[in-house]
Design an enzyme around this catalytic site. Structure first.
Site, PDB file in Angstrom:
ATOM      1  NE  ARG A   1      34.087 -16.496  47.285  1.00  0.00           N
ATOM      2  CZ  ARG A   1      34.455 -17.509  46.498  1.00  0.00           C
ATOM      3  NH1 ARG A   1      34.266 -18.760  46.903  1.00  0.00           N
ATOM      4  NH2 ARG A   1      35.009 -17.282  45.315  1.00  0.00           N
TER       5      ARG A   1
ATOM      6  CE  LYS B   1      35.358 -23.486  49.388  1.00  0.00           C
ATOM      7  NZ  LYS B   1      36.137 -22.670  50.322  1.00  0.00           N
TER       8      LYS B   1
END
Length: 396
Positions: free
Chosen positions: A374, A340
């Site tokens: 995740r 991210k």
């Protein structure tokens, strides 16, 4: 033996019992002293001056303390936050008295007891995913990401073809994925929302193959109740809702009807917060209440702090540092940090060079108590998870 003074970190009552017993105290002494060894600081919001005054008096009477707003004494504030500080022994004595008090304090005592119990550690849970079982708490579970979108920030367009998507899912399982998370709508910053029809067109053909051939539970990442309903009819095992039942008023009823686990992710428009962690925990309490009202049991709920959603880089880093505060909710936690922008902006690296940064966040998350990570890079993150588990989880 020379004299030595050192610090012992006591996280809960069980650990306190172990340390006191190791000194050589008898069993009765261990039981009496353990609650004195665990110190908790709890923040309570929205109390009246009367409630805050009684709380402070009761904590002070037992050797603890409570910080309140300056205006509590002369009632020049209508509401105040209270910071309670004390050992478990002091809390237990205070709560016994609080349960006899008026002004709504008996109900507050019950909530404080629930939070204190949640902080003692979550038990091992067996999550029924429509016949496929996930065990939470023994080791960190790894959720492999499978995007079937043309515009995802990391792997957009790579797995649009159902056959390629199935092949990739098999590879993720071989690498150690415990769950496959299938998503048909990009959630990257600036993404273009897709229609219901388009999301179904992307997800359903792939899902039909996955539920037939992949041995692990399949999670469907969607905010649309109609997509969730169709996916569950086909055989999906988990719903991952990035708006925590708030984007579609029918979502909670759909999840309840099929009796599947649901992941509730924190999200908001904009990055303004009054109290970052306080606001996030309040958001979760509201969504949990929505879930329960629809008939979803808390044994089916997983929470996700939503790294990268409605937060600045600095806020994301602060949440990572304060992940243990989510334990007050007593629910399993999923962490999604893989590749991210928090990592990219911190390290000044493009998406394809964020493996090490992702590994750091996974390790910190596991040390902070998360149950599921995740990730895109399953093989590498399984290794990170197993090494971190070996260091931070109790040896059975």
């Amino acid at each position: 033996m020379s004299l030595q003074v050192r610090h012992i970190e006591i996280k809960n009552r069980e650990q306190a019992l172990e340390e006191i017993a190791a000194v050589g105290a008898d069993q009765a002494g261990c039981r009496l002293m353990a609650p004195k060894a665990v110190h908790r600081v709890l923040k309570i919001s929205g109390l009246t001056p009367v409630q805050a005054t009684i709380l402070k008096q009761e904590m002070l009477a037992r050797g603890g303390d409570a910080a309140v707003a300056r205006g509590v004494v002369d009632h020049t504030v209508e509401k105040t936050d209270v910071l309670l500080m004390g050992t478990l022994k002091q809390y237990n004595a205070m709560l016994a008295k609080l349960e006899l008090q008026p002004f709504g304090l008996a109900a507050l005592a019950g909530e404080i007891r629930r939070v204190l119990q949640n902080l003692e550690g979550r038990p091992i849970r067996r999550l029924d995913c429509r016949g496929k079982e996930l065990v939470l708490g023994e080791r960190t579970l790894v959720m492999g990401i499978l995007n079937v979108t043309p515009d995802s920030f990391s792997d957009g367009g790579r797995f649009n073809d159902p056959s390629r998507a199935l092949e990739h899912a098999h590879r993720l399982v071989e690498e150690g994925a415990d769950i496959i998370d299938l998503g048909g709508e990009s959630t990257r910053p600036g993404h273009t929302p897709v229609s219901l029809e388009e999301e179904l067109r992307r997800v359903i053909p792939v899902l039909e193959k996955l539920v037939q051939e992949v041995p692990v539970p399949i999670s469907v990442d969607t905010t649309k109740a109609a997509v969730a309903r169709e996916a569950l009819e086909i055989g999906a095992h988990i719903i991952n809702d990035q708006w925590a039942l708030r984007a579609d008023p029918e979502m909670a009823a759909v999840v309840a009807r099929y009796g599947v686990p649901v992941i509730l992710m924190h999200n908001q428009v904009g990055t303004e917060y009054e109290d970052l962690m306080g606001d996030i925990i309040r958001f979760f309490r509201e969504s949990i209440a929505m879930a329960m009202e629809a008939g979803i049991g808390t044994d089916k709920i997983i929470i996700d702090p939503g790294i990268g959603f409605g937060k600045t880089v600095e806020q994301n880093l602060e949440i990572m540092n304060r992940l243990p505060e989510l334990a007050c909710l007593g629910l399993p936690v999923l962490l999604g940090t893989s590749r991210k922008s928090m990592i990219g902006k911190t390290l000044d690296l493009p998406v394809e060079q964020r493996l090490e940064g992702t590994a750091a966040t996974v390790a910190i998350g596991i040390a902070a108590g998360v149950d599921i990570v995740r990730v895109h890079d399953v093989k590498e993150m399984v290794r990170v998870a197993r090494m971190t588990d070996a260091m931070v989880r109790p040896i059975s």
